[in-house]
Enzyme design. Sequence first.
Site, PDB file in Angstrom:
ATOM      1  N   SER A  64       0.849  -1.714  -0.082  1.00 23.13           N
ATOM      2  CA  SER A  64      -0.175   0.335  -0.124  1.00 23.13           C
ATOM      3  C   SER A  64       0.722   1.334   0.347  1.00 23.13           C
ATOM      4  O   SER A  64       0.835   2.545  -0.874  1.00 23.13           O
ATOM      5  CB  SER A  64      -0.816   0.033   1.376  1.00 23.13           C
ATOM      6  OG  SER A  64      -1.941  -0.458   0.943  1.00 23.13           O
ATOM      7  N   LYS A  67       0.620   3.294  -2.561  1.00 25.98           N
ATOM      8  CA  LYS A  67      -0.428   4.109  -3.566  1.00 25.98           C
ATOM      9  C   LYS A  67      -0.286   5.466  -3.658  1.00 25.98           C
ATOM     10  O   LYS A  67      -0.751   6.373  -4.377  1.00 25.98           O
ATOM     11  CB  LYS A  67      -1.702   3.862  -2.286  1.00 25.98           C
ATOM     12  CG  LYS A  67      -2.077   2.507  -2.197  1.00 25.98           C
ATOM     13  CD  LYS A  67      -3.571   2.127  -1.281  1.00 25.98           C
ATOM     14  CE  LYS A  67      -3.893   0.500  -1.036  1.00 25.98           C
ATOM     15  NZ  LYS A  67      -4.324   0.237  -0.495  1.00 25.98           N
ATOM     16  N   TYR A 191      -2.353  -3.413 -10.542  1.00 28.84           N
ATOM     17  CA  TYR A 191      -2.637  -2.682  -9.005  1.00 28.84           C
ATOM     18  C   TYR A 191      -1.646  -3.703  -8.967  1.00 28.84           C
ATOM     19  O   TYR A 191      -0.874  -3.054  -7.853  1.00 28.84           O
ATOM     20  CB  TYR A 191      -3.773  -2.456  -9.129  1.00 28.84           C
ATOM     21  CG  TYR A 191      -3.725  -2.504  -7.721  1.00 28.84           C
ATOM     22  CD1 TYR A 191      -3.591  -1.471  -6.732  1.00 28.84           C
ATOM     23  CD2 TYR A 191      -4.494  -3.578  -6.543  1.00 28.84           C
ATOM     24  CE1 TYR A 191      -3.836  -1.419  -5.356  1.00 28.84           C
ATOM     25  CE2 TYR A 191      -4.673  -3.712  -5.401  1.00 28.84           C
ATOM     26  CZ  TYR A 191      -4.024  -2.195  -4.487  1.00 28.84           C
ATOM     27  OH  TYR A 191      -4.000  -1.683  -2.920  1.00 28.84           O
ATOM     28  N   TYR A 243      -4.345   4.187   7.237  1.00 31.35           N
ATOM     29  CA  TYR A 243      -5.857   2.648   7.823  1.00 31.35           C
ATOM     30  C   TYR A 243      -7.092   3.442   8.042  1.00 31.35           C
ATOM     31  O   TYR A 243      -7.129   4.703   8.793  1.00 31.35           O
ATOM     32  CB  TYR A 243      -5.557   1.155   8.170  1.00 31.35           C
ATOM     33  CG  TYR A 243      -4.270   0.354   7.467  1.00 31.35           C
ATOM     34  CD1 TYR A 243      -4.412   1.049   5.927  1.00 31.35           C
ATOM     35  CD2 TYR A 243      -3.233   0.245   7.662  1.00 31.35           C
ATOM     36  CE1 TYR A 243      -3.754   0.072   5.574  1.00 31.35           C
ATOM     37  CE2 TYR A 243      -2.265  -0.812   6.302  1.00 31.35           C
ATOM     38  CZ  TYR A 243      -2.329  -0.612   5.540  1.00 31.35           C
ATOM     39  OH  TYR A 243      -1.573  -1.141   4.689  1.00 31.35           O
ATOM     40  N   VAL A 261       1.133  -3.651   4.093  1.00 29.29           N
ATOM     41  CA  VAL A 261       0.709  -4.792   4.883  1.00 29.29           C
ATOM     42  C   VAL A 261       1.906  -6.120   4.693  1.00 29.29           C
ATOM     43  O   VAL A 261       2.216  -6.906   5.721  1.00 29.29           O
ATOM     44  CB  VAL A 261      -0.749  -6.214   4.607  1.00 29.29           C
ATOM     45  CG1 VAL A 261      -1.632  -5.575   4.131  1.00 29.29           C
ATOM     46  CG2 VAL A 261      -0.390  -6.109   3.455  1.00 29.29           C
TER      47      VAL A 261
HETATM   48  N1  GLU Z   1      -1.928  -5.913  -2.047  1.00 25.29           N
HETATM   49  C1  GLU Z   1      -2.116  -4.820  -1.359  1.00 25.29           C
HETATM   50  C2  GLU Z   1      -4.070  -5.124  -1.229  1.00 25.29           C
HETATM   51  O1  GLU Z   1      -4.098  -4.832  -2.376  1.00 25.29           O
HETATM   52  C3  GLU Z   1      -1.854  -3.605  -0.042  1.00 25.29           C
HETATM   53  C4  GLU Z   1      -3.165  -3.558   0.890  1.00 25.29           C
HETATM   54  C5  GLU Z   1      -1.427  -2.788   1.862  1.00 25.29           C
HETATM   55  O2  GLU Z   1      -0.571  -2.645   2.163  1.00 25.29           O
HETATM   56  O3  GLU Z   1      -2.866  -2.046   3.060  1.00 25.29           O
HETATM   57  O4  GLU Z   1      -4.917  -6.158  -0.554  1.00 25.29           O
END
Ligand code: GLU
Length: 441
Positions: A64, A67, A191, A243, A261
């Site tokens: 994430s 992002k 993604y 989050y 994550v």
């Molecule tokens: N690739 C993970 C997902 O889309 C990233 C989530 C994250 O790191 O919070 O579920």
Amino acid sequence: MKSPIPDYLHEVVEACSGDNPGSTADYIPELAQADPDRVAVCLSTVDGVVYSAGDADAEFSIQSISKPFVYALALAEHGLDHVLARVGVEPSGEAFNELSLDSDSGRPLNPMINAGALTAHALVGPESATTDERVERVLRGLSAFAGRDLDVDESVFESELGTAYRNSAIANMLRSYSVIDGDPAETVRGYTRQCAITVTVRDLAVMAATLANGGVQPLTGQRVVPRPVVRQVLSVMMTCGMYDAAGDWMSTVGIPAKSGVSGGVLGALPGQVGIGAFSPRLDPHGSSVRGVRMCTRLSDDMGLHIMDGPEPARSAIRRDRTLRGPQGHTVRVCSLQGTLQFSGAEHVLRALSDEDAADRLDLVVLDLRRVHSVNDVADRMLREAVRRLRLDGLRVTVVDPERVLYTHPARGDESADEVVPTLGPFLGYERVGGGGQAAGV
Ligand code: GLU
């Protein structure tokens, strides 16, 4: 002298690693296998000096933390309005992989949850781009932030794609509400490759330092994204980056941040520092337990909370003197210093506000030799001061060897002829008044 900063970082790693609670992300099989004992932290200054401690070379997938950077690429490419029409900026208070859209606008709430991140991914590159072309653009963009060529970890990618049921559901939801075009499965594939890009804490710290540095990569000197894009990205990181614990993070750590994550945490404090932290075990929100601990400790020890910002206004005027020249004319020399923003410029205007000054003075000299930068509003304020002093019948000279004033776009350079590089002409003038410490210039 050996810098104490690496020793301090070692101490932070030790102090935050006593126990190792939490668990690795289990919904991505490859991440469940990660060595849970790894721990690392890294700092990068905005001029590119990097300090690290722990397993600083350990590689992990960015997840994430990609992002905000992909959001930045989408903003740089399409502009704020276009992106805002598709992804909002409101904290969701929900889990990162919630199947939700804003009930009023029908858009994903923000680009830090998966619904918004899948949408931002789909915005990178031309509409006609294939998934591979889009991923290539993302990879090049993130590499520019990191200052080195990054790669996709194919086994993490395969592993996540094999179980990407949730993201497929979200992408199908986005497609059914016309938030994204094209094949949702391809958006998920792109993604997922984006999330599988491999980094180290050093990369995270340097990528963060690029944001902290207003979009210019400190090691390569490349402007990766425009400054207004950085402001937008950091704002969204501040409110939505951690989050559903973003409010807690804002009040305790107070650094715009994003966690992932795989156990990475990235923090960017504007104008100061980029931070990367890593430890795979996660708390119930999905953020690295020891990564959050280390960032909290750094913020406390180093006074990095964004609300503890410096107060520059009091020191904007370094010296303010009145001098008499050999021909008997009277000169006020106002010497400024530091970084001028609204509050510092307001101090200067206050000091110069004197409607009868023309009765006593012939010339006002604004000495900017010790000013590092002038932001847009301070630039306007100082120019307006110059204009009004002239309207009052005073001559004004600006000593500005580095040309920190009159550099903002969309305004003419009408006063350029009054800008000189040194205070030389006034050397030897006799001091007759003012609040300065030293006589003469
Ligand atoms: N690739 C993970 C997902 O889309 C990233 C989530 C994250 O790191 O919070 O579920």
